[in-house]
Design an enzyme around this catalytic site. Structure first.
Site: not given
Ligand code: NAD
Length: 256
Positions: A90, A156
């Site tokens: 994730n 990205y």
């Molecule tokens: P978020 O930033 O709330 O959570 C991401 C988590 O990953 C955090 O807990 C962070 O500490 C951890 N993290 C970051 N870099 C890291 C590393 N190098 N090693 C280990 N952990 C690490 O993000 P989110 O919005 O929950 O997104 C989660 C996934 O969903 C991501 O892959 C994101 O690209 C994808 N996504 C999110 C959205 C959105 O609108 N929120 C849309 C499309 C895709």
């Protein structure tokens, strides 16, 4: 809730917040043991939320952009007696630049974190599955930006398209030993990463809503529900697929 993942043990990366936390907790509610992996912030709280459901859960601090992080997570997972047979990759970080402003350093950093991390963790996980002759399910988190162009997010978008390509290849290579690999592609989801911009940036909020036929941002729980389905045996004949959880954003070129 229920027992849709009863008897399973799941690794969820980036479990300290947002979609990762929602997925870890939902999996625990459905009977899975959970290894919540990621950077330290919020991670122990997620494990505690999982344990509050009655599940076994541990927090494993690991930076998935570092070589060896996959082996370290699998090694730490041995603190749970059952072998991991579900993996949700994730972790993802966003970029902010158009392609003509993207530096090599930014591109490399986002590739290491969003794409190469999947290889790093999946490789030891798959070797374990093969050696144990253990069926398993992997869910990789991409984005609608892996399928469509958006402004100012060249690195990205490249990594999220790469997640889809890598996942299809993994599905092909791993089907012979009963490992399914699918992708969840969220649209705009309200998480710690986006909530400030959705709240404070009227233009971003308007653009996000207008590009989503259901006319709202999604919730992390709605993405977790898709991960749950694909991780569970309910999806036993599904592999190599991309499930968009985007309020219809990738289904139309019209903007409402
Ligand atoms: P978020 O930033 O709330 O959570 C991401 C988590 O990953 C955090 O807990 C962070 O500490 C951890 N993290 C970051 N870099 C890291 C590393 N190098 N090693 C280990 N952990 C690490 O993000 P989110 O919005 O929950 O997104 C989660 C996934 O969903 C991501 O892959 C994101 O690209 C994808 N996504 C999110 C959205 C959105 O609108 N929120 C849309 C499309 C895709």
């Amino acid at each position: 809730m229920g027992g849709r993942l009863a008897g399973k043990t799941a690794i969820v990366t980036g479990a300290g917040s947002g979609i990762g936390r929602a997925t870890a907790v939902r999996f625990a509610q459905e009977g899975a043991s959970v290894i919540a992996a990621g950077l330290s912030e919020g991670l122990e709280d997620t494990a505690e939320l999982c344990r509050a459901t009655g599940a076994t859960a541990i927090a494993v601090v690991a930076d998935v952009s570092r070589a060896g992080s996959g082996e370290a997570i699998l090694e730490a997972a041995t603190r749970i007696p059952s072998c991991p047979n579900v993996l949700v990759n994730n972790v993802g970080i966003a970029g902010t630049t158009a392609v003509y402003d993207t530096t090599d350093d930014e591109f490399d950093r986002i590739v290491e974190t969003n794409l190469k991390s999947i290889l790093r963790i999946s490789r030891p996980f798959l070797r374990l599955c093969r050696s144990q002759k253990m069926a398993a399910s992997i869910v990789n988190i991409s984005s609608v930006q892996g399928m469509l162009g958006f402004p100012n997010n060249a690195s990205y978008a490249a990594t999220k398209a790469g997640v889809i390509g890598l996942s299809r290849q993994m599905a092909h290579d791993c089907a012979a030993f009963d490992v399914r690999v699918n992708v969840v592609a969220p649209g705009i989801i309200e998480t710690p990463r986006t909530e400030a911009r959705l709240r404070d940036n009227a233009e971003f909020r308007k653009y996000s809503v207008q590009s989503t036929p259901l006319r709202r941002a999604g919730h992390a729980d709605e993405v977790a529900a898709a991960c749950l389905f694909l991780a569970s045996d309910e999806a036993s004949f599904i592999t190599g697929q991309v499930l968009a959880v985007d309020g219809g954003a990738s289904a139309t070129v019209f903007r409402v």
